[in-house]
Design an enzyme around this catalytic site. Structure first.
Site, mmCIF file in Angstrom:
data_model
loop_
_atom_site.group_PDB
_atom_site.id
_atom_site.type_symbol
_atom_site.label_atom_id
_atom_site.label_comp_id
_atom_site.label_asym_id
_atom_site.label_seq_id
_atom_site.Cartn_x
_atom_site.Cartn_y
_atom_site.Cartn_z
ATOM 1 N N CYS A 224 12.800 25.501 9.877
ATOM 2 C CA CYS A 224 12.171 25.236 8.588
ATOM 3 C C CYS A 224 11.581 26.523 8.015
ATOM 4 O O CYS A 224 10.377 26.794 8.137
ATOM 5 C CB CYS A 224 11.092 24.166 8.733
ATOM 6 S SG CYS A 224 10.483 23.558 7.150
ATOM 7 N N THR A 471 0.596 0.379 0.976
ATOM 8 C CA THR A 471 1.565 -0.452 0.256
ATOM 9 C C THR A 471 1.063 -0.736 -1.141
ATOM 10 O O THR A 471 -0.148 -0.834 -1.383
ATOM 11 C CB THR A 471 1.819 -1.784 0.983
ATOM 12 O OG1 THR A 471 2.777 -2.548 0.262
ATOM 13 C CG2 THR A 471 0.538 -2.583 1.146
ATOM 14 N N TYR A 472 1.991 -0.827 -2.076
ATOM 15 C CA TYR A 472 1.681 -1.265 -3.425
ATOM 16 C C TYR A 472 2.223 -2.674 -3.652
ATOM 17 O O TYR A 472 2.287 -3.146 -4.772
ATOM 18 C CB TYR A 472 2.296 -0.304 -4.455
ATOM 19 C CG TYR A 472 1.927 1.137 -4.225
ATOM 20 C CD1 TYR A 472 0.599 1.521 -4.133
ATOM 21 C CD2 TYR A 472 2.913 2.122 -4.090
ATOM 22 C CE1 TYR A 472 0.248 2.843 -3.919
ATOM 23 C CE2 TYR A 472 2.570 3.449 -3.876
ATOM 24 C CZ TYR A 472 1.236 3.807 -3.787
ATOM 25 O OH TYR A 472 0.887 5.119 -3.570
ATOM 26 N N ASN A 473 2.682 -3.293 -2.553
ATOM 27 C CA ASN A 473 3.272 -4.638 -2.610
ATOM 28 C C ASN A 473 4.447 -4.711 -3.575
ATOM 29 O O ASN A 473 4.606 -5.665 -4.336
ATOM 30 C CB ASN A 473 2.216 -5.676 -2.992
ATOM 31 C CG ASN A 473 1.082 -5.744 -1.982
ATOM 32 O OD1 ASN A 473 -0.062 -5.423 -2.266
ATOM 33 N ND2 ASN A 473 1.416 -6.135 -0.761
ATOM 34 N N GLU A 548 9.398 5.304 -2.781
ATOM 35 C CA GLU A 548 9.522 4.489 -1.571
ATOM 36 C C GLU A 548 10.280 5.238 -0.473
ATOM 37 O O GLU A 548 9.982 5.103 0.713
ATOM 38 C CB GLU A 548 10.201 3.163 -1.921
ATOM 39 C CG GLU A 548 9.319 2.292 -2.811
ATOM 40 C CD GLU A 548 10.048 1.100 -3.415
ATOM 41 O OE1 GLU A 548 9.383 0.095 -3.702
ATOM 42 O OE2 GLU A 548 11.271 1.180 -3.623
#
Length: 577
Positions: A224, A471-473, A548
């Site tokens: 890297c 989470t944002y559901n 996501e």
């Protein structure tokens, strides 16, 4: 979905064309170190466009005041442009002003790239006959369209992201690409920045130059170069010996003795035993246990950041070698940039198995099904089946390794030592496993780190929990979705790649929720990050959001780091007992 922060970096060492690190003049290094003294000084209401270094009369007469950090931040927010924080400081004598004017070329260049509408800066340079290099890539990531970072994300706290970007900009004199990509999830970025800043700049047993050099070694193991270059800069700014950057053999024996442990942490942490710990803690050039724990945390952190860097396709910064070009943009470049990250509609049956509707249906079936009462033997068989269904990946070829490691080879010993599948290790037929219930982060690892490197333990714990629970559901365009089953499957699958088995988990869910393309991507980024490419990134979750997919990479970073720490800390515990 599961949408469930590299902080504390200063600008990389920017050498003149043809200038190598070992020919760095002490005057230029002193300038870069002293630049921090001016970082929070603001000159009136001037911004980068009005801050003309050729106006010597203003340079000598303008009043300079030192503003508190909060006031600086407020000023930047009010003006609404990050470039306001980039100053050509004027509280210096005539000779120093000449040095600052010369040295700020790359600062100005970075500003123009970060704030492309700064046409006045471009015009000033053009009038002087200076060609302004442009970034080779399009935005922070070669996988994610640049426009993605300019639009509001579902559930994202835009104000928090803005505050964090300003903090990073003030501290490092740039908003780097890694931070920008992580900024798609501001709450995680906040935890990441706090943790990394503490382990590199906070209280701790290791000298600052050792900290950054260990980061260099861990990043180099995964080829890297992006992180290596940033950490080389930090190393020099912390007063590190430039000779060390010629290679591991130019460092003190104490650091050389640590190299095997760094190598195992980066690729096969399960090989670490109490004998390795004992060897480092005893004899000549030995380590104190607190120092060793600090070194292990840094090595695990930066080895895992390599996965995120490659997994998200982070572009080189404009002032890095290979990160800029003088060639003007062409129509072809623009067309390619517009298509970056866009998915076509030629879905194969395998791709459709990983779409939102299919995954939601499977999660609903699993949540409604009765929990299986499997015996330990049946649970073990399910765990082994996960590994057997993995796509078989091979280490990078010799040619690939030579290409990737061409400018990092001086940091490497045994460059062909890489990750190895558990099923192929040794002669045994049973996959060796690490039972999480026997040695877990919550019950064992946290307390051991807290004993020898106290303040970093809660920071790590917060970072792990955020990556796992965030989470944002949402999933794609679907809202009000419980993503806990999917997040747990991803986390436990990553752990399984390191032989860690959770007895209370039904590994049948992994094969139900993670399709082959997603497994391939996760395994590639976790085990052979330098092999990850656009094809891998586009090959899974075609109808999910880019944010996501970034969350998946966050989970890879944290689950991989936790796995490496567990093996190291268990070895330390066995040594102590």
């Amino acid at each position: 979905m599961l949408n469930c922060t590299n902080g504390g970096r200063h600008r990389p060492y920017d050498s003149d064309p043809g200038e190598s690190l070992d020919t760095l003049s002490s005057a230029k290094l002193e300038y870069r170190q002293s630049r921090r003294l001016f970082r929070y000084k603001m000159v009136g209401k001037n911004n980068c466009c009005n801050n003309n270094s050729t106006n010597s009369s203003n340079s000598n007469t303008s009043s300079t005041k030192k503003m508190p950090r909060s006031d600086v931040t407020r000023t930047l927010i009010e003006h609404g442009a990050p470039c306001i924080g980039r100053k050509m400081f004027r509280n210096v004598d005539e000779n120093e002003q000449l040095v600052l004017t010369e040295e700020h070329f790359w600062d100005r260049l970075g500003l123009i790239v970060d704030h492309p509408h700064c046409s006045v800066c471009r015009k000033n340079l053009a009038e002087k006959g200076i060609k302004v290099p442009r970034q080779c890539g399009n935005g922070p990531s070669s996988f994610i369209p640049a426009s993605e970072f300019l639009t509001e994300q579902n559930g994202r706290d835009e104000e928090q992201a803005r505050e964090l970007f300003i903090e990073v900009f003030l501290q490092t004199n740039r908003l780097d690409h890694l931070t920008t990509v992580m900024g798609l999830h501001p709450s995680y970025l906040d935890a990441f920045l706090r943790t990394q800043d503490y382990m590199l700049r906070g209280d701790g047993p290791l000298p600052f130059d050792y900290r950054h050099y260990i980061a260099i070694l861990a990043s180099a193991r995964n080829s890297c170069g992006y992180i290596v270059r940033l950490q080389e800069s930090e190393f020099l700014l912390q007063g590190g010996d430039p000779e060390w950057l010629q290679g591991i053999t130019h460092t003190p024996l104490k650091l050389q003795n640590l190299y095997d442990l760094v190598k195992f942490v980066a690729h096969q942490p399960w090989l670490i035993t109490k004998d390795h710990i004992e060897k480092l803690l005893k004899g000549s050039h030995s380590w104190a246990l607190s120092e060793l724990v600090h070194a292990i945390v840094i090595a695990a952190h930066f080895a895992s950041i390599s996965s995120f860097t490659f997994g998200c396709g982070i572009n080189l910064e404009v002032d890095m070698e290979g990160g800029h070009t003088l060639r003007p943009p062409s129509f072809t470049d623009s067309a390619i940039a517009d298509e970056d990250g866009l998915s076509n509609n030629n879905y194969s049956e395998e791709m459709l198995s990983g779409n939102v509707e299919t995954i939601m249906k499977r999660m609903k079936e699993l949540s409604e099904a009765e929990e299986p009462e499997d015996s330990q033997e049946e649970k073990m068989k399910k765990f082994e089946s996960v590994g057997k269904q993995n796509v078989e990946l091979v280490s990078p070829s010799i040619e690939e390794q030579n290409r990737l490691q061409a400018d990092l080879s001086h940091y490497l010993i045994e460059p062909d030592f890489k990750y190895k599948d558990f099923a192929k290790r040794g002669e045994t037929t049973q996959i060796p496993t690490f039972r999480a219930q026997d040695y877990s982060w919550e019950d064992h690892g946290f307390s051991l780190i807290n004993r020898y490197y106290a303040d970093v333990a809660p920071l790590l714990d917060d970072k792990f929990r955020l990556a796992y629970n965030l989470t944002y559901n949402t999933m794609g365009k679907k809202r009000a979705v419980d993503t806990s089953l999917l997040r747990r499957a991803i986390w436990n699958y990553i752990h399984s790649l390191f032989g860690i088995r959770h007895d209370d988990y039904d590994y049948g869910e992994v094969n139900e929720l993670l399709d082959r393309n997603l497994k391939t991507y996760i395994k590639t980024v976790t085990c052979y990050p330098e092999k990850a490419g656009m094809k891998d990134y586009e090959g899974f979750w075609r109808d999910f959001k880019h944010s996501e997919k970034v969350h998946v990479n966050m989970m890879i970073l944290e689950a991989r780091m936790q796995a490496s720490l567990l093996y190291c800390l268990r070895a330390i515990m066995r040594y102590m007992t």
